[in-house]
Design an enzyme around this catalytic site. Structure first.
Site, short mmCIF file in Angstrom:
data_model
loop_
_atom_site.label_atom_id
_atom_site.label_comp_id
_atom_site.label_asym_id
_atom_site.label_seq_id
_atom_site.Cartn_x
_atom_site.Cartn_y
_atom_site.Cartn_z
N SER A 163 0.98 -1.29 0.02
CA SER A 163 -0.13 -0.25 -0.01
C SER A 163 0.81 1.46 0.00
O SER A 163 1.60 1.28 -0.85
CB SER A 163 -0.95 0.11 1.20
OG SER A 163 -2.03 0.76 1.00
N ASP A 244 -10.17 -5.45 -3.20
CA ASP A 244 -9.54 -4.38 -2.44
C ASP A 244 -10.46 -3.24 -2.63
O ASP A 244 -10.51 -2.56 -3.48
CB ASP A 244 -8.31 -4.07 -2.96
CG ASP A 244 -7.34 -3.40 -2.02
OD1 ASP A 244 -5.95 -3.27 -2.14
OD2 ASP A 244 -7.90 -2.26 -1.52
N HIS A 279 -7.57 -6.16 0.95
CA HIS A 279 -6.27 -5.25 1.18
C HIS A 279 -5.38 -5.68 2.37
O HIS A 279 -4.53 -4.94 2.75
CB HIS A 279 -6.77 -3.77 1.25
CG HIS A 279 -5.72 -2.67 1.17
ND1 HIS A 279 -4.98 -2.45 -0.17
CD2 HIS A 279 -5.21 -2.02 2.22
CE1 HIS A 279 -4.05 -1.64 0.15
NE2 HIS A 279 -4.10 -1.29 1.50
N1 LIG Z 1 -6.51 2.03 10.42
C1 LIG Z 1 -7.26 2.31 9.60
C2 LIG Z 1 -6.94 1.14 8.48
C3 LIG Z 1 -5.87 1.40 7.56
C4 LIG Z 1 -5.50 0.38 6.80
O1 LIG Z 1 -6.17 -0.44 6.22
N2 LIG Z 1 -4.18 0.23 6.71
C5 LIG Z 1 -3.65 -0.64 5.85
C6 LIG Z 1 -2.74 0.04 4.86
S1 LIG Z 1 -3.49 1.09 4.01
C7 LIG Z 1 -2.32 1.78 2.88
O2 LIG Z 1 -1.22 2.39 3.28
C8 LIG Z 1 -2.77 -1.72 6.54
O3 LIG Z 1 -1.68 -2.17 6.39
N3 LIG Z 1 -3.33 -1.77 7.78
C9 LIG Z 1 -2.58 -2.69 9.02
C10 LIG Z 1 -3.25 -4.31 8.96
O4 LIG Z 1 -2.59 -4.59 9.98
O5 LIG Z 1 -3.80 -4.33 8.17
C11 LIG Z 1 -8.65 2.06 10.02
O6 LIG Z 1 -8.89 1.86 11.14
O7 LIG Z 1 -9.73 1.61 8.89
#
Ligand SMILES: N[C@@H](CCC(=O)N[C@@H](CSC=O)C(=O)NCC(=O)O)C(=O)O
Length: 302
Positions: A163, A244, A279
């Site tokens: 991402s 995604d 995602h």
């Molecule tokens: N904290 C957010 C969720 C944000 C999210 O989905 N982050 C992704 C990367 S998005 C682009 O860089 C991620 O890797 N999250 C970490 C994980 O462990 O999944 C929310 O609360 O919606």
């Protein structure tokens, strides 16, 4: 400036080290995880290559260390893994005025910020691609942790990410492509390929780099493939889940394929659209084995 080993955790056949150090680039303390594969502890494994994994928005070094399952692959092929943090942290480090998760803390975009108040600490490009490799190399040269093995954090290295981290990997790989220390290979999971044209990137670039588009283009992979010449047969591996939620509005991998047309990168960007994947790290971990094999080949391990 050296590292403090906060903890050493047995994982698969090796050790996951949770490290902390004072960074000159960010002017803060920084956390980083390093996975030393089983080969590091075996006699005379020699110089072990390193793969840098850049994480996405809202992450710390723990997300990928716990959920991407790079460790079994690192043991299979014999490479170390480096999991940097996603931003500077600390009480005096500015955050997003909107208090969102897509800018500021855990969202440093792997650029060197020029705009106040972020210019003091958000130097994540210099940190990830220059300071951290040098500091790790020096630390492990004298750490005495391995049985006669060392990790090559500087030269025989590869980069990948997810991402925002996929953007960071593509951007760093292409910007460093003609430098003596170019990464041997680059891959990405659900990457932001054209941050200048999507909401996440416009907010991040605008906040860190200001409004001058030329400053954005220095980092943007869709621009970089047009100005950086592929001097051999290098390929870039990308996986993107079609389920995604960010695919259509933020990630847009087809824009990188389009931008490469007519350049030395045409046909060299191996974009895999995988049906039904989202995602999350359930998606990332599903394709880590393919990315590990890709990097192992480019690092000369197979
Ligand atoms: N904290 C957010 C969720 C944000 C999210 O989905 N982050 C992704 C990367 S998005 C682009 O860089 C991620 O890797 N999250 C970490 C994980 O462990 O999944 C929310 O609360 O919606």
């Amino acid at each position: 400036m050296s590292f403090n080993i906060e903890s050493q955790i047995s994982s698969c056949g090796g050790k996951l080290l949770k490290l902390k150090h004072d960074s000159k680039s960010t002017k803060t303390s920084m956390d980083v995880n390093v996975y030393l594969p089983r080969q590091y502890f075996e006699e005379k494994a020699g110089k072990i290559p390193a793969v840098y994994y850049l994480s996405g928005l809202s992450c710390t070094p723990q997300n990928a260390s716990e959920k991407a399952f790079w460790q079994p692959q690192a043991d299979k092929y014999g490479f170390a893994m480096v999991f940097p943090d996603t931003s500077p942290r600390g009480e005096n480090v500015p955050d997003d005025p909107e208090e969102s998760w897509d800018f500021g803390l855990s969202a440093g975009f792997y650029v060197d910020a020029t705009q106040s108040p972020y210019h003091k600490n958000y130097k994540m490009y210099s940190y990830v691609h220059d300071e951290l490799p040098r500091e790790l190399y020096q630390f492990f040269q004298t750490s005495g942790l391995g049985a006669g093995s060392t990790v090559d954090f500087l030269d025989n290295v590869a980069i990948t990410g997810h991402s925002m981290g996929g953007f960071g990997a593509l951007s760093g790989y292409l910007q460093q492509y003609s430098s003596p220390r170019k990464y041997k290979s680059c891959s990405a999971f659900a990457a932001l390929v054209n941050p200048s044209q999507v909401q996440w990137g416009k907010k991040g670039f605008g906040g860190y780099l200001g409004s001058e588009v030329a400053q954005w283009e220095k980092y943007d992979p869709v621009n970089l493939v047009k100005v950086v010449s592929n001097n051999g047969n290098d390929t870039i591996l990308i996986h993107q889940g079609t389920s995604d939620p960010f695919y259509k509005d933020q990630l847009k991998p087809h824009l990188l394929i389009e931008a490469a047309k007519g350049t030395s990168w045409e046909g060299k960007i191996n974009l895999n659209l995988v049906d039904g994947f989202d995602h999350s790290y359930y998606f990332v971990s599903s394709f880590v084995p393919q990315h590990a094999e890709f990097h192992a080949k480019n690092l000369g391990l197979i």
